[in-house]
Design an enzyme around this catalytic site. Sequence first.
Site, PDB file in Angstrom:
ATOM      1  N   ASP A 480      50.909  74.508  84.448  1.00 38.06           N
ATOM      2  CA  ASP A 480      51.783  75.121  85.054  1.00 38.06           C
ATOM      3  C   ASP A 480      51.256  75.223  86.577  1.00 38.06           C
ATOM      4  O   ASP A 480      50.306  75.287  86.838  1.00 38.06           O
ATOM      5  CB  ASP A 480      51.569  76.821  85.132  1.00 38.06           C
ATOM      6  N   HIS A 481      51.598  74.509  87.329  1.00 37.01           N
ATOM      7  CA  HIS A 481      51.480  73.474  88.769  1.00 37.01           C
ATOM      8  C   HIS A 481      51.255  74.646  89.265  1.00 37.01           C
ATOM      9  O   HIS A 481      50.374  75.039  90.768  1.00 37.01           O
ATOM     10  CB  HIS A 481      52.157  72.550  89.397  1.00 37.01           C
ATOM     11  N   ARG A 482      51.226  76.094  89.264  1.00 39.70           N
ATOM     12  CA  ARG A 482      51.094  77.189  90.249  1.00 39.70           C
ATOM     13  C   ARG A 482      49.505  77.692  90.247  1.00 39.70           C
ATOM     14  O   ARG A 482      49.720  78.252  91.360  1.00 39.70           O
ATOM     15  CB  ARG A 482      51.951  78.448  90.104  1.00 39.70           C
TER      16      ARG A 482
END
Length: 508
Positions: A480-482
């Site tokens: 999850d690039h967040r």
Amino acid sequence: MTSEFTLPDVGEGLTEAEIVEWKVAPGDSVEINQVLVEIETAKSLVELPSPYAGVVESILVEPGTTVDVGTPIIRVGDSSAPATPSGRAAESESLESGGLARTAQIISQGEEALSAQRARQVEPVAAAPTATTPAATPAPAPAPARSADAVSADGDTGSVAHAPEAPADSGSGAVLVGYGAAGGHGSTRRRRPSQTEVDARQLRVAEQARRRPTTSVPAAQALPIIAKPPIRKLAKDLEVDLAVVQPTGLAGEVTRDDVIRHAQQASVFRNIETPEWGEERVERIPVKGVRKAIAAAMTSSAFTAPHVSLFVDVDATRTMEFVKRLKASPQFAGVKVSPLLIMAKAIIWAVRRNPMVNSAWTDREILVRHFVNLGIAAATPRGLIVPNVKEAQSMSLLELAQALEQLTLTARDGKTTPTDMKDGTITITNIGVFGMDTGTPILNPGEVAIVALGTIKPKAWVVDGEVRSRMVTTIGASFDHRVVDGDVASRFVADVASVLEEPALLLD
């Protein structure tokens, strides 16, 4: 007095469930905590116990029906009230009435048949040629090899391709095990029978069976099957006939890998046949239960969390050697050991070095978990589920192996509970079991990282400037690039790869 039992909430947020199978029928007497019905929720199959004692008056919901929580599903009356015998009870009573006479008849017929068989008995079939019979005294154990055949890496089950030979730099060479001594040069190593020899042996056994009289061959003349109780149980679970399995143990015993390899080959041959289409031109499958939950979770994950995926090829030769040593260790006797175990331990180790991959995103804050509930994606007849090993970071290698084996068996039997799938922190998906090299897995909801283990098989690999045969796999991972930036993701994958390349790092 009549009591109605309503569908309860057996898990957090459960709103509905499907009635799968009733364990009782109208007229049956039930006790408190006796299982009444099996239901399927969005996560698992659950057995519901009775809160009442009495007699079943009526079933209010038919199997296959999906009902909301709080809906009455069965009525149970006072046990003192007269009840009409159920169809099951009537059938039992009918069988009982003629049971003694029928039993006597069966015994009489059996004795007559046995007498006739003995009269027709011919000379016993000779035992199979000694060339294919396990030696009475095992040959001296061969020197340890630095490489192993590829083994199963599923927790169902096998993810690696078969490696017939050791890598070129394995020093002493591959260990050849099986029946008889290797010919020539005074070698004391044992040779594994070729497939041609195995096929010939099986043909001889089949021909003997065809010519065999109706009576059984005396036990002393039957081909011996040497296998430990756990191996026999595994064979039973996988529906494998040990009599036709090629043993590779030093004393002619059947090993765990022999059973799994045979099961995989049998599965391949079964899948060669092309099944016929059904009579209906279009088959309609209702979206409910686990499939409905999977669809909702994957859609939410794919379109909520911005996925980024990384891949790396890994020389897993030393992992395969380590797995072989663990299998030979008395401490791990009877325990499932596979590359998945080393992968699991590698992820736990890498999480400690990169804690952000073990987090959760809540929009308001990032929750960094300082514990590991390790999820294992499991393909079951009911669909994909992800049970997890609780507090995996506190387990020894042996404890983790036992936990993974239990998790797999429970999932295969359809007994995984909602609690088993709750509160996961990071997940492994073993796509190597399907022969895949790698993939781009979708995150399990509530997690920010998932790692895919591909098949492990021999490939050409450059070692010290020379091309050699090594056991190679590909690791794929999604994040999850967040939460997880590219540098953190890269370091995490590199750490996992380093353990597979050198398992001694686990001792750090």
